[in-house]
Design an enzyme around this catalytic site. Structure first.
Site, PDB file in Angstrom:
ATOM      1  N   ASN A   1     -34.443  16.913  -8.357  1.00 20.74           N
ATOM      2  CA  ASN A   1     -34.207  18.342  -8.153  1.00 20.74           C
ATOM      3  C   ASN A   1     -35.104  18.915  -7.062  1.00 20.74           C
ATOM      4  O   ASN A   1     -34.719  19.849  -6.360  1.00 20.74           O
ATOM      5  CB  ASN A   1     -34.400  19.103  -9.467  1.00 20.74           C
TER       6      ASN A   1
ATOM      7  N   SER B   1     -31.896  15.817 -16.234  1.00 18.05           N
ATOM      8  CA  SER B   1     -30.601  15.652 -16.903  1.00 18.05           C
ATOM      9  C   SER B   1     -30.155  14.199 -16.967  1.00 18.05           C
ATOM     10  O   SER B   1     -29.380  13.828 -17.850  1.00 18.05           O
ATOM     11  CB  SER B   1     -29.525  16.480 -16.194  1.00 18.05           C
TER      12      SER B   1
ATOM     13  N   ASP C   1     -17.517  16.478 -13.285  1.00 20.73           N
ATOM     14  CA  ASP C   1     -18.290  17.316 -12.372  1.00 20.73           C
ATOM     15  C   ASP C   1     -18.760  16.538 -11.142  1.00 20.73           C
ATOM     16  O   ASP C   1     -19.253  17.119 -10.180  1.00 20.73           O
ATOM     17  CB  ASP C   1     -19.476  17.964 -13.091  1.00 20.73           C
TER      18      ASP C   1
ATOM     19  N   GLY D   1     -32.332  19.894 -15.369  1.00 19.70           N
ATOM     20  CA  GLY D   1     -32.780  20.823 -14.344  1.00 19.70           C
ATOM     21  C   GLY D   1     -34.264  20.752 -14.044  1.00 19.70           C
ATOM     22  O   GLY D   1     -34.764  21.493 -13.195  1.00 19.70           O
TER      23      GLY D   1
ATOM     24  N   HIS E   1     -22.965  13.935 -13.152  1.00 16.01           N
ATOM     25  CA  HIS E   1     -23.653  13.197 -14.201  1.00 16.01           C
ATOM     26  C   HIS E   1     -22.890  11.924 -14.575  1.00 16.01           C
ATOM     27  O   HIS E   1     -21.677  11.962 -14.745  1.00 16.01           O
ATOM     28  CB  HIS E   1     -23.818  14.085 -15.437  1.00 16.01           C
TER      29      HIS E   1
END
Length: 226
Positions: A119, A54, A202, A91, A205
């Site tokens: 991740n 991402s 969030d 992801g 990011h």
């Protein structure tokens, strides 16, 4: 305080990427968008492939605000004969990247910027597995084009999995860069991770301003290759 902010940043990211769910089925801002943003390259120019998650895809932003597009603007301003391909997939893990790399390399890639691993670390995937997957992608790129230039972007995680795991994860990237004699961006999110004003609501990011700094982190190393 800086380390605490970075810890909080990645802790939120861990919560947004639950190990118990398929990362290819979620679409909210904290997790996965499976839209493949791979762009078609102009064959009259050499290609720079950004292969990542991402962070490369620029989740939450317009494509032209993500750091690969910012780097394309730098390249254009210098009249360099390169075109950027954004192959970021939100992801993505190193295992996922290894599985999709073959069709990404259907065209010739001159410079390969590998931005994967975060991740894996946040999900506690064994260090050996992450390292083997990254090595496999490096090997594949070299097999497809023996003259390819490779840039690996380093990542760090909070000590959720224990300090030993955290340290071993951080060391994956410089160790692979040294072993394969490739370029390394020490920490992709340097001066961005954990800084609220440089991240989206969030807390995960980077904002458009954050991506400008990420672009500089990458450009500092990439410009030596161009």
């Amino acid at each position: 305080m800086r380390m605490l902010l970075i810890f909080c940043y990645f802790s939120l990211l861990l919560l947004g990427n639950s190990c118990g769910e398929s990362s290819e089925k979620t679409t909210n801002a904290n997790t996965i968008d499976t839209t493949d943003s791979t762009e078609v390259v102009n064959t009259n120019k050499k290609s720079i492939l950004f292969f990542g998650d991402s962070l490369t895809a620029g989740l939450g932003l317009d494509t032209n605000e993500a750091f690969p597009a910012i780097i394309q603007n730098k390249i254009d301003s210098l009249n360099l004969p390169y075109q950027v391909i954004n192959a970021g997939l939100s992801g993505e893990t190193t295992a996922g990247g290894k599985n999709r790399i073959s069709w990404i390399f259907n065209q010739k890639v001159d410079i390969f910027v590998l931005e994967l691993g975060a991740n894996d670390g946040l999900r506690g995937i064994p260090i050996t597995e992450t390292k083997q997957n990254l090595q496999a992608m490096i090997d594949f790129a070299k097999e497809k084009n023996k003259d390819v230039e490779i840039v690996l972007t380093g990542m760090q995680i909070p000590p959720n999995m224990g300090q030993d795991y955290t340290n071993e994860f951080k060391n994956i990237f410089p160790e692979l860069a040294f072993k394969n004699n490739i370029k390394l961006v020490p920490f992709l999110l340097d001066n961005v991770g954990g800084i609220p004003e440089l991240n989206q609501p969030d807390g995960i990011h980077p904002t458009a301003e954050g991506h400008k700094i990420v672009a500089e982190n990458v450009w500092t190393v990439l410009r030596e290759v161009l």
